[in-house]
Structure formats: C-alpha cells, structure tokens
Scaffold this active site. Structure first.
Site, short mmCIF file in Angstrom:
data_model
loop_
_atom_site.label_atom_id
_atom_site.label_comp_id
_atom_site.label_asym_id
_atom_site.label_seq_id
_atom_site.Cartn_x
_atom_site.Cartn_y
_atom_site.Cartn_z
CB THR A 164 3.55 -3.30 11.27
OG1 THR A 164 2.64 -3.21 10.18
CG2 THR A 164 4.95 -3.06 10.78
CD GLU B 165 2.07 -5.11 3.52
OE1 GLU B 165 1.61 -4.16 4.18
OE2 GLU B 165 2.54 -6.12 4.06
CG ASP C 54 -0.33 -0.82 2.98
OD1 ASP C 54 -1.33 -0.43 3.60
OD2 ASP C 54 0.70 -1.22 3.56
N1 GLY Z 1 1.13 -2.18 6.01
C1 GLY Z 1 1.41 -0.99 6.70
C2 GLY Z 1 2.43 -0.15 6.07
O1 GLY Z 1 3.27 -0.67 5.34
O2 GLY Z 1 2.43 1.04 6.23
#
Ligand code: GLY
Length: 568
Positions: free
Chosen positions: A380, A419, A422
C-alpha cells in the site's frame, strides 16, 4: 514546464551520481532523497522523490494540500506502480486550516455479481489464491472517483493542471531506483502468469539504469484529464478494463464501473491526553482500532516503563491483541452492517476489555485456525501533505498486494487491484495478512471490503500537530499507534519515532511479530517468559509523517524505502 525542469534536474543528479561513484561497487540512487527536513511553509512526504517533488511544485504553483494530494496520487500511479494506482482504492483525511475535517472513502467495492461464497469450492473450503490472483480478485476501483470528488470540494487549481505532471512522467519515463528494480525483478514470473500481453513492466532484468515509459497509461491519464470520471468509468478505458476482467473470467461489468461513487464520511474523532485524533471510520478498521488501543493504554505510565521495555511491549501487545479480536468480530462496511462504533470506543467498555490484562502473563488468543503473515509488507502507499496555509491531507491508497492482481489492463496500462481478499472469504479463515473476519466482513454485492488503512491527522490543544499514515496491511494500525506513542509517551524525536523498528500483535496468530533485532535479547527472553511467542519478520510499514513545531514543519520519510520528504 516545472515538471520538465524537475525531470531535467533529476536526470542531471542521476548522470552525476552514476558517472562518478565514490565506490564503484556502491550503486547510487538516481534521485536525491531527504529522510528528514524542516521547512517554514509546506511539506510533502511520499514513497517516491518524484511524487514528493510534484506535490511541492503544485503547492508552489498556488495549489492547496488537496490539489497537491491529487497531483501526487496520479504521479504515484506512474512512478510507484506496485501500490500507487488508478486501478485500486483508498482513503483520505482532510483537515482545513480552520480545523474542519472530512474523510473521503474511495475504497473499492465488490462487483454486483459477487456472492458470499464465491471463493469456496463445492465442499465449502476456501480455494487458495482465488481472492488474490486473477480477475476474480478485482474490486471496482475507486481512485478516479475519489480524486474527482476531492477536487470538486477543495480544488483550487484546474483539474487539467493536476493531471499534467503524471501524464508527462508516463510519456517521458522515469528512472528506477535500486529497490524498485529489485521489486520488479521479483515479480516477473507473476506478471507473465497473470497477463495475456507483454506489459511495459516485463523485462529480463531491471537495473537502476533503466527507465520505464508508459504510453498506454499516459493515454488513459489524458482521458481522465479530459473527461474526469467518464474518462475512466465509461468509454474506451472502461471497455479495456472490462475486456481484461472478462478475459480472466472475472465478474465485473460496465454497470459496476458506472455505478461507482466515492463517499464523504464523518471521520472518527477521539482523544488521548490533550491530543485529538482524526482518523478513518469504516469501511476501514483503522480509526476504531487505533482509538481502542490508545484508550486501553492511556491510564498506564508508559513513559516510566520506557521505550521498547518488556513492560511497555507486553502492555502494547495486549492492547493490540484485544483491538484486533474486536476488529475480526465487529467490523465491516457500515453501509451494510451495523458497526457498534460508539460502544467499541467507550471508555467503560475498553476498561472492561483490559480487566483480563495481567502484567505478569501473556493472554491467550481464542483458539481458532490462525493464518500466517506472508512477507508482503509494502503493498500500500501513504503520503502526508501540509500546505502553507496549514491545510493538511493524510492519504493512504492501495492495490492490496504488491502490484495488486499483477494484471495490467491491456491498452490502458494500469494494474488492477486484488482487494477482494480483504473480505472474509469464510468466517475464521485468514486472508493474506493472517487476518480473520466474520459475518460483518462477509462478501455482499457492492459492499466495501474491510481495510486497515489508517490515514490520521492529530491535533494538540486544537492546533495541527501530526499528519501520519503508512502502508503495511494488518500492521498499518499498530505502526501508526507506535509512532504516536514514540512521540508523545517515549519522547522520541520524529525521525527516531518513525525510523525505529516496530513490533506487531494482531490477536491471531497469537504472537508478537517484530522487525529483525527490534527488541534486545533480554526483552525478548522476558517476553517469552511471560508467555509471548515472538517471531522476526520483514520490515513493518513505511510511515510518512509531518510534525508541526511552532511555525515550522518537520517532515520525516521512512528509512525502509525510497521515501522522501520535500518542502519549502
Ligand atoms: N489492502 C490492505 C488494507 O486495506 O488494509
């Protein structure tokens, strides 16, 4: 023009440093990188010196912190493709000079056709890698909508002006640093596996002397410059994106893209001594978990215990354990599930949570199947900006893993996120960060997946004090916590607060992770005798922070990468 000047001067630095190395074995970076800087007017701290430079130039051109954030964000999509992006999502906290704050949520969403069990096989087991690799892992990207929304509300400079530096960088190319060349080399096999065409990121071996030129990305950015959201969510880019997803048997549609909207939310506010923290509410867990941990710690004399002493690490790890246990059970997208925020950050509740804390013994995390943390720590990216009027932006954005799904949209030149990992693919089964989740974070159409991103702005006595954030998956929240405690409890200067090594507990797996040689062997053995398991791991986070000291700004870029502080 200014960008061209910047590139020219950076090229000169590059040529000088490459032609006359003080030690021929020592490879010089192509850019001048500042890890610590004090300025009188403005500061930009990002993961890449070119992005920092573009942010500062935007401010010098009369832009405010939000303008600079938009220019930096698009620049990172070019020069930091492993995490800077237009194919992912993120969060932004803005605090204006008069103390008003807003949170912008441009997190990805599940496609409409997503289903709760989409990553399970016929026996109900999670299919390894399905939520992380390929087109099925991709959430509907939010960055372009987020940047347009930010500009509509706060922008001073024209939208075109903010896109231009990134477009020029994509067209003319940028020089790789050693760490970035190494990262690209590490992912070559995966790029081949997940792309049906040859991308600009594929080459036998990248070295520090190489330049990456991205003509397809430049065209995409030009369309976004000319048509704003319609340049990405509709028309040719949308078709390229959906074709890419379809080629990989994904489920995202044109309707999903057209229906995406970034959302302004109220930040989460909480206090610690005379500090007021402003952080990200759900769908990030960052603000709530940070509030919980600080409230659990506030009544203990951490300063007396001492920096990274056995007593301090034991206490902080126990607070982290309890906050992450709550995260797994209660947190998800508040547009879909009821998140009991006020209860979770209530002092009486948190005092109750700490009743089971034993200064002489580690607690034991509930026994359920726990996951392993993978060595994917810098997936990130975060940046912090303060302009000369005192407006501040803290922005964290992500593709999730390094280079997201590793798939580049053919013809459009950008990486797609992964994503969807997650979400909790199945209650109790860990994701790539070893995080487990429950009903609150189960997959639903159009729901946002739970995040740990914690862009945060802190006030002291009602004035701007600190702008902070970091990448690092599940370790994001504990990194922000520790940098803040390092500053206000352990009396470290900002540089030491950021550069010192960090540790991390996330409830499950039931152990303390630490960067190599973080704690002394004495502290490690004392923690073990309290019942803690301790494991060394790769570096934790890349914190970018700005501290306001009187009339000056101190910027500190993490020493765990090419991160750079720039200002004037
Ligand atoms: N993809 C890592 C987060 O959003 O925590």
């Amino acid at each position: 023009m200014n960008t061209i000047r910047t590139l020219l001067s950076l090229s000169i630095i590059f040529i000088l440093s490459c032609n006359s190395p003080s030690n021929p074995l020592e490879v010089q970076p192509p850019y001048k990188i500042e890890k610590q800087l004090v300025t009188e007017n403005a500061m930009v701290v990002t993961a890449h010196p070119l992005a920092s430079d573009i942010g500062v130039q935007t401010l010098k051109d009369g832009g405010n912190a939000v303008d600079a954030a938009i220019a930096v964000n698009f620049a990172l999509a070019v020069v930091y493709p492993r995490a800077g992006n237009i194919g992912g999502g993120g969060f932004m906290i803005v605090r204006t000079k008069d103390g008003q704050s807003q949170a912008l949520d441009f997190r990805e969403k599940a496609p409409k056709a997503a289903t709760r069990d989409m990553y399970l096989d016929k026996d109900g087991n999670v299919v390894e890698g399905l939520s992380r690799n390929g087109a099925l892992a991709v959430g509907v990207p939010g960055v372009v909508s987020g940047m347009v929304k930010a500009h509509e509300k706060y922008g001073k400079l024209s939208w075109n002006q903010l896109l231009e530096p990134a477009i020029q960088l994509a067209k003319t190319g940028f020089l790789l640093t050693q760490p970035e060349a190494e990262t690209l080399n590490k992912f070559q096999e995966e790029f081949s596996k997940h792309n049906r065409h040859n991308t600009v990121f594929q080459q036998k071996e990248w070295t520090i002397k190489d330049k990456i030129i991205q003509p397809e990305l430049a065209t995409t950015l030009e369309l976004i410059r000319d048509q704003k959201e319609a340049g990405f969510y509709e028309g040719v880019v949308a078709t390229q994106l959906i074709d890419e997803v379809k080629a990989g048997n994904g489920i995202m549609t044109h309707e999903d893209l057209k229906g995406y909207n970034a959302i302004w939310r109220d930040p989460i506010y909480f206090e610690y001594d005379n500090y007021r923290l402003i952080s990200m509410p759900p769908p990030s867990s960052g603000g709530i978990a940070l509030a919980q941990m600080l409230a659990m710690l506030e009544h203990y004399p951490l300063n007396e215990y001492g920096f990274q002493s056995t007593k301090a690490v034991h206490l902080i790890a126990e607070a982290e354990r309890r906050a992450y246990a709550d995260r797994a059970e209660h947190l998800g997208d508040s547009d879909f599930v009821k998140v009991p925020t006020s209860q979770m950050i209530k002092e009486s509740y948190l005092n109750q949570r700490m009743k089971s804390f034993d200064a002489n013994k580690a607690s034991v995390s509930k026994e359920i199947k726990a996951g392993k943390l993978l060595a994917e720590s810098e997936e990130t990216t975060h940046f912090s900006i303060v302009d000369k009027e005192g407006n501040a932006v803290s922005l964290t954005t992500t593709l999730n893993s390094n280079f997201g799904s590793k798939t580049v949209v053919k013809g459009a030149g950008f990486f797609l996120n992964n994503e969807m990992d997650d979400f909790s693919a199945k209650p109790g089964v860990p994701n790539q960060f070893g995080l487990v989740g429950n009903e609150a974070n189960a997959i639903e159409p159009e729901k946002r997946m739970l995040s740990s991103m914690t862009p945060t702005i802190i006030e002291k006595d009602k004035e701007l004090f600190l702008v902070v954030g970091t990448p690092g998956g599940s370790t994001i929240i504990t990194s922000v916590l520790q940098v803040f405690l390092n500053l206000v409890e352990f009396d470290l200067g900002l540089k030491d607060a950021v550069h010192n090594k960090r540790f991390h507990h996330q409830w499950l797996p039931d152990q303390i992770y630490m960067e190599e040689a973080t704690l002394s062997s004495k502290v490690v053995s004392e923690l073990k005798s309290l019942g803690h398991k301790i494991e060394e791991r790769s570096s934790i986070g890349r914190v970018e922070a700005i501290l306001k000291i009187g009339n000056e700004l101190e910027g500190v870029a993490d020493n765990r990468g090419d991160d750079d502080a720039s200002g004037y």
